[in-house]
Design a protein around this motif. Structure first.
Motif, PDB file in Angstrom:
ATOM      1  N   LEU A 207       0.831  -1.209   0.000  1.00  0.00           N
ATOM      2  CA  LEU A 207       0.000   0.000   0.000  1.00  0.00           C
ATOM      3  C   LEU A 207       0.864   1.257   0.000  1.00  0.00           C
ATOM      4  CD1 LEU A 207      -2.737  -1.083   2.577  1.00  0.00           C
ATOM      5  CD2 LEU A 207      -2.923  -1.018   0.093  1.00  0.00           C
ATOM      6  N   LEU A 208       1.969   1.220   0.745  1.00  0.00           N
ATOM      7  CA  LEU A 208       2.878   2.372   0.773  1.00  0.00           C
ATOM      8  C   LEU A 208       3.482   2.609  -0.606  1.00  0.00           C
ATOM      9  CD1 LEU A 208       4.493   4.491   2.432  1.00  0.00           C
ATOM     10  CD2 LEU A 208       6.197   2.709   2.812  1.00  0.00           C
ATOM     11  N   ARG A 209       3.865   1.524  -1.269  1.00  0.00           N
ATOM     12  CA  ARG A 209       4.469   1.665  -2.595  1.00  0.00           C
ATOM     13  C   ARG A 209       3.461   2.196  -3.611  1.00  0.00           C
ATOM     14  NH1 ARG A 209       9.096  -0.735  -4.558  1.00  0.00           N
ATOM     15  NH2 ARG A 209       9.285  -0.746  -6.830  1.00  0.00           N
ATOM     16  N   VAL A 210       2.227   1.677  -3.554  1.00  0.00           N
ATOM     17  CA  VAL A 210       1.222   2.057  -4.546  1.00  0.00           C
ATOM     18  C   VAL A 210       0.723   3.476  -4.317  1.00  0.00           C
ATOM     19  CG1 VAL A 210      -1.111   1.549  -5.378  1.00  0.00           C
ATOM     20  CG2 VAL A 210       0.522  -0.312  -5.019  1.00  0.00           C
ATOM     21  N   PHE A 211       0.405   3.813  -3.070  1.00  0.00           N
ATOM     22  CA  PHE A 211      -0.272   5.081  -2.797  1.00  0.00           C
ATOM     23  C   PHE A 211       0.659   6.216  -2.399  1.00  0.00           C
ATOM     24  CE2 PHE A 211      -3.624   1.896  -1.934  1.00  0.00           C
ATOM     25  CZ  PHE A 211      -4.554   2.331  -2.852  1.00  0.00           C
ATOM     26  N   VAL A 212       1.921   5.924  -2.068  1.00  0.00           N
ATOM     27  CA  VAL A 212       2.826   6.986  -1.634  1.00  0.00           C
ATOM     28  C   VAL A 212       4.078   7.046  -2.498  1.00  0.00           C
ATOM     29  CG1 VAL A 212       4.191   7.890   0.292  1.00  0.00           C
ATOM     30  CG2 VAL A 212       1.966   6.845   0.739  1.00  0.00           C
ATOM     31  N   LEU A 213       4.804   5.924  -2.563  1.00  0.00           N
ATOM     32  CA  LEU A 213       6.120   5.967  -3.193  1.00  0.00           C
ATOM     33  C   LEU A 213       6.040   6.102  -4.707  1.00  0.00           C
ATOM     34  CD1 LEU A 213       7.997   3.276  -1.071  1.00  0.00           C
ATOM     35  CD2 LEU A 213       7.976   5.755  -0.809  1.00  0.00           C
ATOM     36  N   ASN A 214       5.107   5.400  -5.345  1.00  0.00           N
ATOM     37  CA  ASN A 214       5.007   5.507  -6.809  1.00  0.00           C
ATOM     38  C   ASN A 214       4.670   6.937  -7.258  1.00  0.00           C
ATOM     39  OD1 ASN A 214       5.700   2.866  -7.164  1.00  0.00           O
ATOM     40  ND2 ASN A 214       3.611   2.118  -7.430  1.00  0.00           N
ATOM     41  N   PRO A 215       3.646   7.601  -6.694  1.00  0.00           N
ATOM     42  CA  PRO A 215       3.414   9.004  -7.076  1.00  0.00           C
ATOM     43  C   PRO A 215       4.602   9.908  -6.734  1.00  0.00           C
ATOM     44  CG  PRO A 215       1.484   8.117  -5.973  1.00  0.00           C
ATOM     45  CD  PRO A 215       2.559   7.114  -5.819  1.00  0.00           C
ATOM     46  N   LEU A 216       5.260   9.618  -5.612  1.00  0.00           N
ATOM     47  CA  LEU A 216       6.421  10.429  -5.241  1.00  0.00           C
ATOM     48  C   LEU A 216       7.548  10.254  -6.248  1.00  0.00           C
ATOM     49  CD1 LEU A 216       7.677  12.308  -3.145  1.00  0.00           C
ATOM     50  CD2 LEU A 216       8.468  10.273  -1.915  1.00  0.00           C
ATOM     51  N   ASN A 217       7.757   9.034  -6.728  1.00  0.00           N
ATOM     52  CA  ASN A 217       8.806   8.797  -7.729  1.00  0.00           C
ATOM     53  C   ASN A 217       8.489   9.514  -9.042  1.00  0.00           C
ATOM     54  OD1 ASN A 217      10.401   7.199  -6.068  1.00  0.00           O
ATOM     55  ND2 ASN A 217       9.292   5.325  -6.607  1.00  0.00           N
ATOM     56  N   ILE A 218       7.206   9.608  -9.383  1.00  0.00           N
ATOM     57  CA  ILE A 218       6.821  10.335 -10.597  1.00  0.00           C
ATOM     58  C   ILE A 218       7.218  11.803 -10.474  1.00  0.00           C
ATOM     59  CG2 ILE A 218       4.845  11.094 -11.974  1.00  0.00           C
ATOM     60  CD1 ILE A 218       3.490   8.448 -11.317  1.00  0.00           C
ATOM     61  N   PHE A 219       6.966  12.382  -9.316  1.00  0.00           N
ATOM     62  CA  PHE A 219       7.357  13.782  -9.100  1.00  0.00           C
ATOM     63  C   PHE A 219       8.880  13.933  -9.115  1.00  0.00           C
ATOM     64  CE2 PHE A 219       3.015  14.181  -7.550  1.00  0.00           C
ATOM     65  CZ  PHE A 219       2.670  15.458  -7.961  1.00  0.00           C
ATOM     66  N   VAL A 220       9.595  12.977  -8.538  1.00  0.00           N
ATOM     67  CA  VAL A 220      11.060  13.044  -8.528  1.00  0.00           C
ATOM     68  C   VAL A 220      11.608  13.003  -9.948  1.00  0.00           C
ATOM     69  CG1 VAL A 220      13.150  11.818  -7.822  1.00  0.00           C
ATOM     70  CG2 VAL A 220      11.282  12.097  -6.197  1.00  0.00           C
ATOM     71  N   GLN A 221      11.072  12.112 -10.782  1.00  0.00           N
ATOM     72  CA  GLN A 221      11.535  12.023 -12.177  1.00  0.00           C
ATOM     73  C   GLN A 221      11.215  13.303 -12.940  1.00  0.00           C
ATOM     74  OE1 GLN A 221       9.688   8.484 -13.714  1.00  0.00           O
ATOM     75  NE2 GLN A 221      10.863   7.122 -12.371  1.00  0.00           N
ATOM     76  N   ALA A 222      10.032  13.882 -12.680  1.00  0.00           N
ATOM     77  CA  ALA A 222       9.676  15.134 -13.349  1.00  0.00           C
ATOM     78  C   ALA A 222      10.613  16.261 -12.940  1.00  0.00           C
ATOM     79  CB  ALA A 222       8.225  15.501 -13.027  1.00  0.00           C
ATOM     80  N   LEU A 223      10.968  16.319 -11.662  1.00  0.00           N
ATOM     81  CA  LEU A 223      11.900  17.344 -11.196  1.00  0.00           C
ATOM     82  C   LEU A 223      13.288  17.155 -11.798  1.00  0.00           C
ATOM     83  CD1 LEU A 223      10.853  17.559  -7.432  1.00  0.00           C
ATOM     84  CD2 LEU A 223      10.515  19.311  -9.171  1.00  0.00           C
ATOM     85  N   GLN A 224      13.701  15.902 -11.975  1.00  0.00           N
ATOM     86  CA  GLN A 224      15.003  15.654 -12.605  1.00  0.00           C
ATOM     87  C   GLN A 224      15.004  16.136 -14.059  1.00  0.00           C
ATOM     88  OE1 GLN A 224      15.568  11.453 -12.017  1.00  0.00           O
ATOM     89  NE2 GLN A 224      16.314  11.692  -9.896  1.00  0.00           N
ATOM     90  N   GLU A 225      13.890  15.957 -14.772  1.00  0.00           N
ATOM     91  CA  GLU A 225      13.793  16.451 -16.154  1.00  0.00           C
ATOM     92  C   GLU A 225      13.809  17.982 -16.176  1.00  0.00           C
ATOM     93  OE1 GLU A 225      13.792  14.862 -19.062  1.00  0.00           O
ATOM     94  OE2 GLU A 225      14.185  12.985 -17.978  1.00  0.00           O
ATOM     95  N   ILE A 226      13.124  18.598 -15.224  1.00  0.00           N
ATOM     96  CA  ILE A 226      13.130  20.069 -15.164  1.00  0.00           C
ATOM     97  C   ILE A 226      14.533  20.568 -14.858  1.00  0.00           C
ATOM     98  CG2 ILE A 226      12.252  22.036 -13.847  1.00  0.00           C
ATOM     99  CD1 ILE A 226       9.644  20.530 -13.522  1.00  0.00           C
ATOM    100  N   GLU A 227      15.248  19.846 -13.990  1.00  0.00           N
ATOM    101  CA  GLU A 227      16.615  20.229 -13.679  1.00  0.00           C
ATOM    102  C   GLU A 227      17.507  20.187 -14.913  1.00  0.00           C
ATOM    103  OE1 GLU A 227      20.131  19.011 -10.464  1.00  0.00           O
ATOM    104  OE2 GLU A 227      18.317  17.796 -10.685  1.00  0.00           O
ATOM    105  N   LYS A 228      17.207  19.298 -15.860  1.00  0.00           N
ATOM    106  CA  LYS A 228      17.960  19.217 -17.108  1.00  0.00           C
ATOM    107  C   LYS A 228      17.551  20.312 -18.095  1.00  0.00           C
ATOM    108  CE  LYS A 228      18.550  14.207 -16.764  1.00  0.00           C
ATOM    109  NZ  LYS A 228      18.218  12.897 -17.373  1.00  0.00           N
ATOM    110  N   GLY A 229      16.489  21.036 -17.788  1.00  0.00           N
ATOM    111  CA  GLY A 229      16.039  22.109 -18.665  1.00  0.00           C
ATOM    112  C   GLY A 229      14.819  21.774 -19.483  1.00  0.00           C
ATOM    113  N   ASN A 230      14.228  20.618 -19.270  1.00  0.00           N
ATOM    114  CA  ASN A 230      13.048  20.209 -20.027  1.00  0.00           C
ATOM    115  C   ASN A 230      11.803  20.660 -19.277  1.00  0.00           C
ATOM    116  OD1 ASN A 230      11.181  19.016 -21.683  1.00  0.00           O
ATOM    117  ND2 ASN A 230      11.618  16.921 -21.008  1.00  0.00           N
ATOM    118  N   LEU A 231      11.211  21.765 -19.761  1.00  0.00           N
ATOM    119  CA  LEU A 231       9.985  22.278 -19.141  1.00  0.00           C
ATOM    120  C   LEU A 231       8.722  21.771 -19.821  1.00  0.00           C
ATOM    121  CD1 LEU A 231      11.011  25.977 -18.425  1.00  0.00           C
ATOM    122  CD2 LEU A 231      10.932  24.053 -16.840  1.00  0.00           C
TER     123      LEU A 231
END
Length: 309
Positions: A207-231
């Protein structure tokens, strides 16, 4: 792979569940042990009341006669209790004893447990005493209750009536089977609690992985792309809860950043074009200056040469 936050959360879950399991196990084990000892106490109490009732009945009838070959032996309640105790010791796993303070008969002399029990009865600290004694033959349950002199007994034991509580009825029997059952129940309890703990732990991890960690990882990956300059990256979370609302706010923020970047790039292009135009004009001015000085130098060279000559 779990993130550092996920590992910490799962570790905290495991520690909390393990602590709860240990507390629950020790509490339940203590309750089970008390339950088994209470069953032993009820068993001994039943024997005690049966002996008291039998002694009272014999005293009420003035004793009984027992046929031995062609003779009849007169039995008092004490003698009857001793005969029953000897007979029960051969047939049943019980030991019954009448213990009396300052008894003339060595059979009725109390041991340390019985002395302590009689003193507690005389002081009014307890109405019954019991404990489990661990011997080389296994655990032994010992029970003692007051030897009460009834009105029917006062005819023969008038000197004992003066004492508050002259002795006790001591009952002892093996508790090995009960404690074996207790250990077996403890083993089943450990297995059941361990299985429950693992099931709850893995369910919480899922439940932690499905409802907390997976959405959090999506945000982390999006922030990494923004850090590379991809808006142009966007977060697509359809959970119907706070994560979805956070994703919408995040996408609006990224859209605002992208719009600001486009506006900034447009202004930079305009400023670059103006600088290029000014540079061209500056180059033309520089060229005009060079031509001007060349013409003046050429025009002044001839008359200066003549004057010099």
């Amino acid at each position: 792979m779990l993130s550092t936050l996920g590992k910490r959360i799962i570790l905290c879950f495991f520690l909390i569940l393990a602590l709860f399991w240990l507390v629950f196990f020790f509490w339940l084990s203590r309750e089970q042990k008390q339950f088994f000892i209470e069953q032993l106490r009820h068993q001994a109490e039943g024997i005690y009341h049966y002996i008291i009732l039998t002694r009272q009945w014999i005293s009420l009838h003035g004793g009984i006669y027992l046929k031995n070959n062609n003779k009849y032996l007169f039995l008092t309640p004490s003698h009857f209790t001793k005969e029953i105790a000897d007979f029960a010791q051969k047939k049943l796993p019980y030991q019954i004893k009448i213990a009396v303070i300052n008894a003339h008969n060595p059979i009725h002399q109390p041991d340390n447990f019985e002395k302590e029990a009689i003193l507690n009865f005389q002081k009014g600290k307890a109405k019954e005493v019991w404990k489990v004694v661990h011997t080389s033959a296994g655990p032994l349950f010992r029970y003692a209750a007051p030897l009460v002199v009834q009105r029917e007994c006062a005819k023969c034991h008038w000197q004992m009536k003066r004492q508050k509580i002259p002795g006790c009825i001591s009952i002892s029997f093996s508790a090995a089977s009960v404690f074996e059952e207790f250990k077996k129940n403890q083993m089943f309890l450990i297995i059941g609690l361990m299985a429950t703990l693992l099931l709850i732990f893995f369910l919480l991890c899922y439940l932690l992985r499905v409802f907390v960690l997976n959405p959090l990882n999506i945000f982390v990956q999006a922030l990494q792309e923004i850090e590379k300059g991809n808006l142009n990256v966007r977060v697509n979370v359809k959970t119907g809860d706070e994560w979805e609302r956070l994703a919408q706010s995040f996408n609006q923020m990224v859209e605002g950043l992208a719009s600001y970047q486009r506006e900034l790039e447009k202004k930079v292009k305009e400023a670059t074009a103006e600088l290029a135009k000014a540079y061209e004009e500056l180059k033309k001015t520089e060229q005009f200056k060079s031509e001007f000085f060349s013409s003046i130098t050429h025009d002044l060279k001839t008359p200066i040469t003549a004057i010099k000559g």
